[in-house]
Design a protein around this motif. Structure first.
Motif, mmCIF file in Angstrom:
data_model
loop_
_atom_site.group_PDB
_atom_site.id
_atom_site.type_symbol
_atom_site.label_atom_id
_atom_site.label_comp_id
_atom_site.label_asym_id
_atom_site.label_seq_id
_atom_site.Cartn_x
_atom_site.Cartn_y
_atom_site.Cartn_z
ATOM 1 N N LEU A 100 0.835 -1.197 0.000
ATOM 2 C CA LEU A 100 0.000 0.000 0.000
ATOM 3 C C LEU A 100 0.870 1.249 0.000
ATOM 4 O O LEU A 100 1.879 1.325 0.695
ATOM 5 N N ARG A 101 0.443 2.272 -0.760
ATOM 6 C CA ARG A 101 1.155 3.542 -0.824
ATOM 7 C C ARG A 101 0.181 4.675 -0.487
ATOM 8 O O ARG A 101 -0.840 4.847 -1.154
ATOM 9 N N VAL A 102 0.511 5.424 0.576
ATOM 10 C CA VAL A 102 -0.388 6.453 1.097
ATOM 11 C C VAL A 102 0.326 7.800 1.123
ATOM 12 O O VAL A 102 1.474 7.897 1.579
ATOM 13 N N LEU A 103 -0.362 8.831 0.661
ATOM 14 C CA LEU A 103 0.154 10.197 0.662
ATOM 15 C C LEU A 103 -0.692 11.021 1.622
ATOM 16 O O LEU A 103 -1.920 11.088 1.490
ATOM 17 N N ILE A 195 -10.366 -1.490 3.158
ATOM 18 C CA ILE A 195 -10.228 -1.536 1.713
ATOM 19 C C ILE A 195 -9.481 -2.791 1.303
ATOM 20 O O ILE A 195 -8.683 -3.340 2.067
ATOM 21 N N THR A 196 -9.788 -3.237 0.103
ATOM 22 C CA THR A 196 -8.972 -4.235 -0.565
ATOM 23 C C THR A 196 -8.518 -3.638 -1.878
ATOM 24 O O THR A 196 -9.334 -3.101 -2.641
ATOM 25 N N ARG A 205 -14.628 -1.916 -3.681
ATOM 26 C CA ARG A 205 -15.470 -2.128 -2.505
ATOM 27 C C ARG A 205 -15.546 -3.606 -2.180
ATOM 28 O O ARG A 205 -15.567 -4.442 -3.073
ATOM 29 N N ILE A 206 -15.602 -3.904 -0.886
ATOM 30 C CA ILE A 206 -15.767 -5.282 -0.458
ATOM 31 C C ILE A 206 -16.800 -5.330 0.652
ATOM 32 O O ILE A 206 -17.083 -4.321 1.300
ATOM 33 N N SER A 207 -17.373 -6.480 0.877
ATOM 34 C CA SER A 207 -18.421 -6.600 1.881
ATOM 35 C C SER A 207 -17.927 -7.243 3.163
ATOM 36 O O SER A 207 -18.578 -7.166 4.184
ATOM 37 N N ASP A 208 -16.779 -7.895 3.117
ATOM 38 C CA ASP A 208 -16.255 -8.569 4.292
ATOM 39 C C ASP A 208 -14.777 -8.259 4.425
ATOM 40 O O ASP A 208 -13.931 -9.020 4.010
ATOM 41 N N ALA A 209 -14.463 -7.093 4.980
ATOM 42 C CA ALA A 209 -13.068 -6.674 5.125
ATOM 43 C C ALA A 209 -12.693 -6.778 6.582
ATOM 44 O O ALA A 209 -13.186 -6.053 7.414
ATOM 45 N N SER A 210 -11.828 -7.697 6.899
ATOM 46 C CA SER A 210 -11.425 -7.854 8.294
ATOM 47 C C SER A 210 -9.931 -7.972 8.462
ATOM 48 O O SER A 210 -9.385 -7.592 9.484
ATOM 49 N N SER A 211 -9.230 -8.470 7.452
ATOM 50 C CA SER A 211 -7.794 -8.699 7.604
ATOM 51 C C SER A 211 -7.005 -7.473 7.227
ATOM 52 O O SER A 211 -7.240 -6.874 6.188
ATOM 53 N N THR A 212 -6.096 -7.081 8.100
ATOM 54 C CA THR A 212 -5.162 -6.005 7.763
ATOM 55 C C THR A 212 -3.735 -6.511 7.868
ATOM 56 O O THR A 212 -2.795 -5.750 8.028
ATOM 57 N N GLY A 213 -3.558 -7.813 7.789
ATOM 58 C CA GLY A 213 -2.242 -8.420 7.911
ATOM 59 C C GLY A 213 -1.484 -8.397 6.610
ATOM 60 O O GLY A 213 -1.952 -7.884 5.597
ATOM 61 N N SER A 215 0.135 -9.140 3.019
ATOM 62 C CA SER A 215 -0.388 -9.746 1.812
ATOM 63 C C SER A 215 0.718 -10.532 1.134
ATOM 64 O O SER A 215 1.874 -10.117 1.119
ATOM 65 N N ALA A 216 0.357 -11.642 0.564
ATOM 66 C CA ALA A 216 1.325 -12.410 -0.198
ATOM 67 C C ALA A 216 1.655 -11.687 -1.486
ATOM 68 O O ALA A 216 0.853 -10.927 -2.003
ATOM 69 N N LYS A 217 2.859 -11.905 -1.997
ATOM 70 C CA LYS A 217 3.266 -11.253 -3.230
ATOM 71 C C LYS A 217 2.272 -11.591 -4.333
ATOM 72 O O LYS A 217 1.941 -12.733 -4.573
ATOM 73 N N GLY A 218 1.814 -10.541 -5.011
ATOM 74 C CA GLY A 218 0.899 -10.728 -6.115
ATOM 75 C C GLY A 218 -0.554 -10.791 -5.686
ATOM 76 O O GLY A 218 -1.442 -10.800 -6.520
ATOM 77 N N SER A 219 -0.851 -10.855 -4.366
ATOM 78 C CA SER A 219 -2.232 -10.945 -3.895
ATOM 79 C C SER A 219 -2.781 -9.563 -3.616
ATOM 80 O O SER A 219 -2.074 -8.557 -3.676
ATOM 81 N N ASP A 220 -4.088 -9.529 -3.310
ATOM 82 C CA ASP A 220 -4.711 -8.259 -2.964
ATOM 83 C C ASP A 220 -4.096 -7.689 -1.687
ATOM 84 O O ASP A 220 -3.603 -8.420 -0.832
ATOM 85 N N ILE A 221 -4.175 -6.366 -1.570
ATOM 86 C CA ILE A 221 -3.666 -5.644 -0.405
ATOM 87 C C ILE A 221 -4.856 -5.205 0.431
ATOM 88 O O ILE A 221 -5.830 -4.675 -0.106
ATOM 89 N N THR A 222 -4.793 -5.429 1.736
ATOM 90 C CA THR A 222 -5.865 -4.991 2.619
ATOM 91 C C THR A 222 -5.350 -3.920 3.564
ATOM 92 O O THR A 222 -4.169 -3.886 3.918
ATOM 93 N N ALA A 223 -6.257 -3.045 3.979
ATOM 94 C CA ALA A 223 -5.887 -1.968 4.888
ATOM 95 C C ALA A 223 -7.117 -1.473 5.620
ATOM 96 O O ALA A 223 -8.249 -1.603 5.130
ATOM 97 N N ARG A 224 -6.895 -0.921 6.792
ATOM 98 C CA ARG A 224 -7.945 -0.238 7.548
ATOM 99 C C ARG A 224 -7.544 1.211 7.738
ATOM 100 O O ARG A 224 -6.416 1.512 8.158
ATOM 101 N N ILE A 225 -8.472 2.112 7.427
ATOM 102 C CA ILE A 225 -8.242 3.548 7.581
ATOM 103 C C ILE A 225 -9.230 4.061 8.610
ATOM 104 O O ILE A 225 -10.440 3.805 8.514
ATOM 105 N N SER A 226 -8.740 4.803 9.589
ATOM 106 C CA SER A 226 -9.558 5.275 10.702
ATOM 107 C C SER A 226 -9.479 6.790 10.811
ATOM 108 O O SER A 226 -8.385 7.363 10.823
ATOM 109 N N CYS A 227 -10.644 7.415 10.896
ATOM 110 C CA CYS A 227 -10.735 8.856 11.123
ATOM 111 C C CYS A 227 -10.856 9.085 12.621
ATOM 112 O O CYS A 227 -11.751 8.530 13.271
#
Length: 388
Positions: A100-103, A195-196, A205-213, A215-227
């Motif tokens: 993930l890349r965040v600015l 997010i995935t 968009r996803i309906s079941d986002a729980s993992s923020t651990g 990611s394997a190379k080439g797999s989807d990236i997961t993240a949680r963003i909190s305000c």
């Protein structure tokens, strides 16, 4: 991306939404640590200081803060650590081990102003251009002030990275839509989104986002963003003060977490002689913002805090909305950040302290708190990257 909601622990009084003005007409800081200064009040105080000879202007004659050309990772999977690059003022580019890349709070313009010909002008140059950023997945905006939200920068970012999603506080989505940008999600304090990211298609968009651990190379990236809360204010004109929400943010991905303070105060301090320590016993009763300890207790610890340390003088005017380094160290402790980097300094003259004073006071503040002067809460050159 999930819809904004509370996905983690929140304070018991969060549902009361004390920071919302009744009737839906903006926001407030709901703490005794806040004191409101009107623009007219600030102008009056500054004019009086000018007339009495107590208003000084910082010397920006080079050398000031060193600026170096940044280097970015060549791919999403090039590192197992969290990597953060300071791009000046409050802007950080963070490369998570997940890919993930965040600015955060990008402003690449010469002036932080509604005008290109007047207003605070850079005394240190941007270390790179937007076109030099290889990947931008998320752009996190703390609030609407011009030194944190730039219309030309946002438009250029959207053009260069059309799949990037902007994360903003309540009320700012319309500003982005009016600018022709639809990839924007607005959140309230204590709300989260998961997010995935598919590296080939962008955020979805996803309906079941729980993992923020990790990611394997080439797999989807997961993240949680909190305000999350902070003590500040918002405005882009004389007529929209506090119409949109200011916030701090947390981003967790690949097993690493970042808390971004954006721009915040900690406690309101009365006018005192310069030599008086407002953290002395006589002023220990002054209330401080309780939100940071709540953040630390409920959402911490964080691997990295990006914490403002500058734009604090005159102290009695700026303290409600801008932390000085002694406040910053308390925020660092309250939020339970393991490491931190100082932001909100070294780029524009917004207040009257010497431009190199914030990092000097930061060391003193760490020592006063019984913490190491270096290696825990540091500063770096503009353009420099650190790994955590």
């Amino acid at each position: 991306m999930t819809s904004p909601t509370a996905l983690e622990a929140v304070p018991e009084d969060a549902e009361a939404k004390a920071h919302h003005v009744k009737g839906g007409k903006g926001f407030i800081n709901p703490w005794d640590s806040w004191r409101d200064f009107t623009p007219a009040g600030i102008m009056k105080a500054m004019i009086w200081r000018r007339l009495t000879g107590s208003l000084k202007f910082p010397d920006t004659t080079p050398p000031t803060v060193t600026v170096i050309e940044p280097t970015f990772l060549p791919s999403r999977t090039a590192s197992d650590s969290l990597r953060a690059t300071w791009l000046g003022h409050a802007c950080y580019y963070v490369e998570f081990p997940s890919g993930l890349r965040v600015l955060f709070d990008p402003v690449f313009e010469d002036r932080c102003s509604p005008f290109s010909f007047m207003g605070p002008k850079r005394y240190t140059q941007p270390p790179c251009h937007i076109k030099d950023l290889p990947i931008v997945d998320l752009v996190v905006i703390s609030h609407s002030h011009y030194d944190h939200l730039s219309h030309p920068t946002v438009l250029e970012l959207h053009k260069a990275h059309p799949n990037a999603t902007f994360l903003v506080g309540l009320g700012l989505k319309k500003w982005f839509h009016d600018s022709g940008i639809e990839n924007v999600e607005e959140l309230d304090w204590w709300q989260d989104v998961d997010i995935t990211l598919s590296p080939s298609t962008g955020v979805k968009r996803i309906s079941d986002a729980s993992s923020t651990g990790p990611s394997a190379k080439g797999s989807d990236i997961t993240a949680r963003i909190s305000c999350l809360p902070c003590q500040h204010i918002s405005a882009r004109s004389a007529f929209d003060k506090a119409h949109t929400l200011w916030a701090s943010w947390a981003v967790t991905s690949g097993g690493k977490s970042v808390w971004f303070g954006g721009d915040t105060g900690y406690r309101a301090v009365p006018e005192l002689p310069k030599e008086v320590d407002d953290y002395g016993d006589e002023y220990a009763h002054l209330p401080h913002c309780p939100a940071f300890k709540q953040i630390g207790d409920l959402r911490g610890p964080f691997d990295l805090g990006l914490i403002p340390i500058g734009a604090y003088d005159p102290r009695y005017i700026m303290s409600p909305m801008h932390a000085n380094p002694f406040d910053s160290v308390n925020i660092f402790v309250d939020t339970k950040c393991k490491r931190a980097m100082g932001i909100h300094w070294g780029t524009w003259v917004l207040t009257t302290e010497d431009v190199l004073e914030p990092p000097q006071l930061l060391k003193k503040a760490m020592a006063k708190k019984g913490l190491p002067e270096t290696g825990v809460f540091d500063v770096c050159d503009i353009g420099e990257s650190k790994e955590f």
